[in-house]
Motif scaffolding. Structure first.
Motif, short mmCIF file in Angstrom:
data_model
loop_
_atom_site.label_atom_id
_atom_site.label_comp_id
_atom_site.label_asym_id
_atom_site.label_seq_id
_atom_site.Cartn_x
_atom_site.Cartn_y
_atom_site.Cartn_z
N VAL A 309 14.73 8.36 76.53
CA VAL A 309 13.99 8.96 75.42
C VAL A 309 12.50 8.74 75.61
CG1 VAL A 309 15.87 8.63 73.75
CG2 VAL A 309 14.13 6.86 74.02
N TRP A 315 12.05 4.17 68.58
CA TRP A 315 13.44 4.38 68.22
C TRP A 315 14.09 3.08 67.74
CZ3 TRP A 315 16.10 8.73 67.49
CH2 TRP A 315 15.60 9.91 68.03
N ARG A 318 13.11 2.52 64.15
CA ARG A 318 13.77 3.46 63.24
C ARG A 318 15.22 3.05 62.98
NH1 ARG A 318 12.17 9.24 66.07
NH2 ARG A 318 9.91 8.95 66.14
N LEU A 373 21.16 7.99 64.24
CA LEU A 373 20.31 8.39 65.35
C LEU A 373 19.82 9.82 65.18
CD1 LEU A 373 19.36 7.30 68.19
CD2 LEU A 373 21.34 8.49 69.14
N ARG A 376 17.32 9.97 62.18
CA ARG A 376 16.02 9.34 62.50
C ARG A 376 15.25 10.16 63.52
NH1 ARG A 376 14.65 5.55 58.68
NH2 ARG A 376 16.60 4.57 57.96
N LYS A 377 15.98 11.07 64.21
CA LYS A 377 15.33 11.90 65.23
C LYS A 377 14.48 12.99 64.59
CE LYS A 377 17.87 14.72 67.71
NZ LYS A 377 17.12 16.01 67.70
#
Length: 378
Positions: A309, A315, A318, A373, A376-377
């Motif tokens: 990523v 990340w 988050r 995931l 939060r993306k």
């Protein structure tokens, strides 16, 4: 449980095995048994967490490094080239990354033997990994393990040797501080409660458990700050570099040894492989996340589910908001390494996010984390 389902190191001869506090302590024990002279030249992977360097730094070793392939493999031809150019190398460290066996380990072991180079297999991630039906860690002169990375242990490492260890190397290490052990145990139970998906009355029990284990955790921290117990006795198993030296002489607790004996390697491997498949199915539906391992070789026991990523550190923050413990995998860039010479290692240190898939999780847990995931993306 069948004997073959237990960690294979349990059946290694006592004369060729030593339990240690963590994986770094096991490397240190290997170097002591090898009687490696100060200032010796050693060959290490540039792609490492940093803790591996500590035992070699203590001996003021002269470092040489090698890069890895994009599939985390170590090339026999590349190692041969380095050993030809650097005939003074005395020890090589080979890592089985993230539960994946190195495909050319046998050929590299034969090469090292022919050149008089001691090969240490780093199996810290590969306690239950097999290759061609055989547990990893049996090709080199030594193999080191960090069992706490694969099992819910408070601490624990091991050194296995192809030959009987010298008597001083087989001596039991010092015992673990009781208060430090209680502190680590409290933290482990708190982590387990936080990861629970219980609802209703069970949800209340979850929060009570977190609060209850906070009491001994706070008490031992207060005792630590008073100086009643020497500071070095409080070092956790994941300490690195010069700070780790005091733990090299400590061993594994009886509690962790007992838990180790209850582990079913076959079942753990199957569960982790299934969770990897769950992750792969769900992440494939998301844009911007690239799975690193799409295929699991037979016998692999994955440590985490890795995705590439942009900005993995962000990340991690988050996902922490949803009590998901992800990692910006091995992001530390050691000042000992000229990173321009090792592009693959540098790229991976700056781009990998490690997501949980351990054996206490199931498909429902993976779906919950994947939903977080995805959310939060946005």
């Amino acid at each position: 449980m069948k004997q073959s389902d237990e960690p294979f190191l349990l059946h290694w001869p006592d004369s060729r095995r030593r339990y240690t506090y963590n994986g770094s302590a096991a490397i240190h024990a290997a170097l002591l048994d090898r009687q490696l002279e100060r200032g010796a030249c050693v060959l290490l992977p540039a792609y490492c967490c940093g803790a591996e360097l500590g035992p070699f730094e203590q001996l003021a070793c002269e470092f040489r490094f090698y890069d890895i392939g994009t599939d985390f493999s170590i090339s026999h031809d590349e190692i041969e080239r380095i050993l030809n150019a650097q005939p003074d190398i005395r020890v090589m460290l080979l890592t089985h990354y993230l539960g994946f066996a190195q495909p050319e380990v046998e050929a590299i072991a034969a090469l090292c033997q022919a050149r008089g180079v001691t090969l240490i297999e780093d199996c810290a991630h590969a306690l239950f990994t097999e290759q061609a039906g055989r547990a990893v860690g049996q090709a080199g002169d030594y193999a080191i393990f960090s069992m706490r990375k694969s099992l819910p242990l408070t601490e624990g490492g091991a050194l296995l040797s192809k030959h009987p260890l010298r008597s001083e190397s087989r001596q039991p290490a010092n015992g673990l501080s009781l208060l430090a052990w209680v502190s680590r145990l409290a933290w482990s139970f708190q982590q387990g409660a936080r990861a629970s998906r219980r609802v209703g009355i069970r949800s209340v029990a979850r929060y009570l458990s977190i609060a209850g284990w906070s009491i001994p955790a706070v008490l031992v921290k207060l005792m630590r700050r008073t100086g009643i117990v020497p500071a070095e006795r409080w070092l956790t198993p994941d300490v690195e570099g010069a700070a780790a030296v005091p733990v090299y002489g400590y061993g594994i607790s009886t509690f962790s040894q007992r838990l180790l004996k209850t582990a079913d390697g076959k079942d753990i491997r199957q569960r982790r492989r299934a969770n990897h498949a769950h992750w792969l199915r769900l992440v494939d539906q998301m844009d911007g996340l690239r799975p690193v391992h799409r295929v699991l070789p037979e016998g692999a026991c994955p440590l985490y589910f890795l995705v590439s990523v942009a900005n993995p550190g962000e990340w991690v923050k988050r996902l922490a908001a949803d009590d998901i413990e992800a990692f910006n995998w091995w992001q530390h860039l050691s000042s000992r390494i000229d990173w321009a010479e090792f592009p693959v290692a540098r790229q991976y240190k700056q781009s990998l996010l490690a997501l949980p898939l351990h054996q206490q999780l199931d498909e429902v847990d993976i779906i919950r984390m994947a939903n977080s995931l995805s959310a939060r993306k946005q």
